[in-house]
Write a protein that holds these residues in place. Structure first.
Motif, PDB file in Angstrom:
ATOM      1  N   ILE A  41       0.865  -1.193   0.000  1.00 17.40           N
ATOM      2  CA  ILE A  41       0.000   0.000   0.000  1.00 17.40           C
ATOM      3  C   ILE A  41       0.896   1.236   0.000  1.00 17.40           C
ATOM      4  O   ILE A  41       1.644   1.460   0.954  1.00 17.40           O
ATOM      5  N   ILE A  42       0.837   2.000  -1.068  1.00 13.89           N
ATOM      6  CA  ILE A  42       1.643   3.217  -1.167  1.00 13.89           C
ATOM      7  C   ILE A  42       0.841   4.439  -0.717  1.00 13.89           C
ATOM      8  O   ILE A  42       1.347   5.312  -0.016  1.00 13.89           O
ATOM      9  N   ARG A  43      -0.424   4.493  -1.115  1.00 11.99           N
ATOM     10  CA  ARG A  43      -1.294   5.596  -0.717  1.00 11.99           C
ATOM     11  C   ARG A  43      -2.715   5.068  -0.564  1.00 11.99           C
ATOM     12  O   ARG A  43      -3.178   4.267  -1.368  1.00 11.99           O
ATOM     13  N   GLY A  44      -3.398   5.515   0.484  1.00 11.35           N
ATOM     14  CA  GLY A  44      -4.774   5.088   0.713  1.00 11.35           C
ATOM     15  C   GLY A  44      -4.941   4.397   2.055  1.00 11.35           C
ATOM     16  O   GLY A  44      -4.002   3.776   2.573  1.00 11.35           O
ATOM     17  N   GLU A  45      -6.141   4.516   2.613  1.00 12.92           N
ATOM     18  CA  GLU A  45      -6.467   3.903   3.898  1.00 12.92           C
ATOM     19  C   GLU A  45      -7.842   3.267   3.814  1.00 12.92           C
ATOM     20  O   GLU A  45      -8.675   3.652   2.989  1.00 12.92           O
TER      21      GLU A  45
END
Length: 297
Positions: A41-45
């Motif tokens: 996961i590089i970006r995002g939640e």
């Protein structure tokens, strides 16, 4: 909806496929595929659901998902309200072990790798102390050739088997690696509804209606397939959301968090939070701030 069978989006089936997603939100379906999956996961939640296990995911996390293990990376609701922005970024590695001759894994040099692969059925999360090193390797994979991807992945498996300690299991205790189609349809409806409505008063009658069975049958059904009560599962989702609010400082106090995540009283929230995390909400808040200060100093 059902547990969808998913095929990695590539023109031909190599043993190792690398797919980089840069999207408004992550793939929004409970799905499975025959390939083992490694995700950075590089970006995002949001919330990861793997089989019948659930937890929050965040940037920097690295997961291994077993072959045929149903899963979904469910982005937070805010991501669906801002579909004009590319807020979700991840790299997925798909490894199809069946495309490699079985005798290859019988080589003595691959003994540790073969042993490790047999343990991935229910999935793992890579401990945080290893994610920086592994993440750098994964981010370079999209630019590599097919052969380089395979060799790099074998080196990663070797590293996982020999160097990594403290893997976090994504196994909630269920013995099978995936739900049959009929069960997957029903469980997916339950999971999706819970993720979208956890802050509401979800009654037993309501969730049984979502599953299209009687309340009594639902209790037995859910316990059989998850080895926990639905109320325990619901509380896990709520406490996970509460932890995220604490970490993001997205609250006006403990009571606000309690009511915004579906609890009917601060007392009940404190009791469930302590049972789930092993500490009170205030202790959790202090510990997180203490760790955050250590990383910034």
């Amino acid at each position: 909806m059902k547990v969808l069978d998913f095929t990695p989006p590539v023109p031909k089936e190599d043993s190792v496929v690398v797919d980089e997603d840069i999207l408004p939100y992550f793939y929004n379906y409970f799905h499975r595929h025959r390939q083992l999956q490694i995700t950075l996961i590089i970006r995002g939640e949001g919330t990861l659901m793997a089989g019948n296990y659930s937890q929050l995911f965040r940037p920097g996390d690295i997961y291994i998902l077993g072959a045929n293990q149903p899963h979904i990376f469910k982005s937070d609701p805010t991501y669906f309200a801002n579909t004009d922005k590319l807020n979700a970024h991840a790299i997925h590695i798909y490894f199809d072990q069946d495309r490699i001759p079985a005798d290859f894994f019988n080589l003595p040099e691959l003994e540790s790798i073969t042993s490790f692969l047999t343990t991935t059925q229910h999935g793992f999360q890579l401990p945080r102390e290893y994610t920086s090193y592994v993440g750098k390797i994964i981010t370079k994979l999209p630019a590599k050739s097919n052969l380089e991807r395979l060799l790099t992945l074998l080196k990663l498996f070797d590293y996982f088997s020999k160097e990594v300690r403290g893997w976090k299991s994504l196994d909630s205790g269920v013995s099978s690696s995936y739900f049959p189609d009929g069960e997957g349809l029903r469980m997916n409806e339950v999971f999706q509804y819970t993720l979208e409505h956890f802050a509401e008063n979800i009654t037993l009658n309501k969730i049984a209606e979502i599953a299209h069975i009687t309340p009594h049958a639902f209790c037995k059904y859910f316990k059989k397939h998850t080895r926990k009560t639905y109320n325990a599962f619901l509380n896990e989702i709520r406490i996970g959301e509460a932890c995220k609010k604490i970490i993001n400082s997205n609250h006006d106090g403990i009571s606000t968090i309690a009511y915004s995540t579906g609890f009917n009283s601060a007392t009940n929230f404190n009791r469930v939070f302590r049972k789930t995390t092993g500490m009170s909400p205030r202790d959790y808040m202090r510990e997180y701030k203490s760790k955050a200060n250590l990383h910034t100093n």
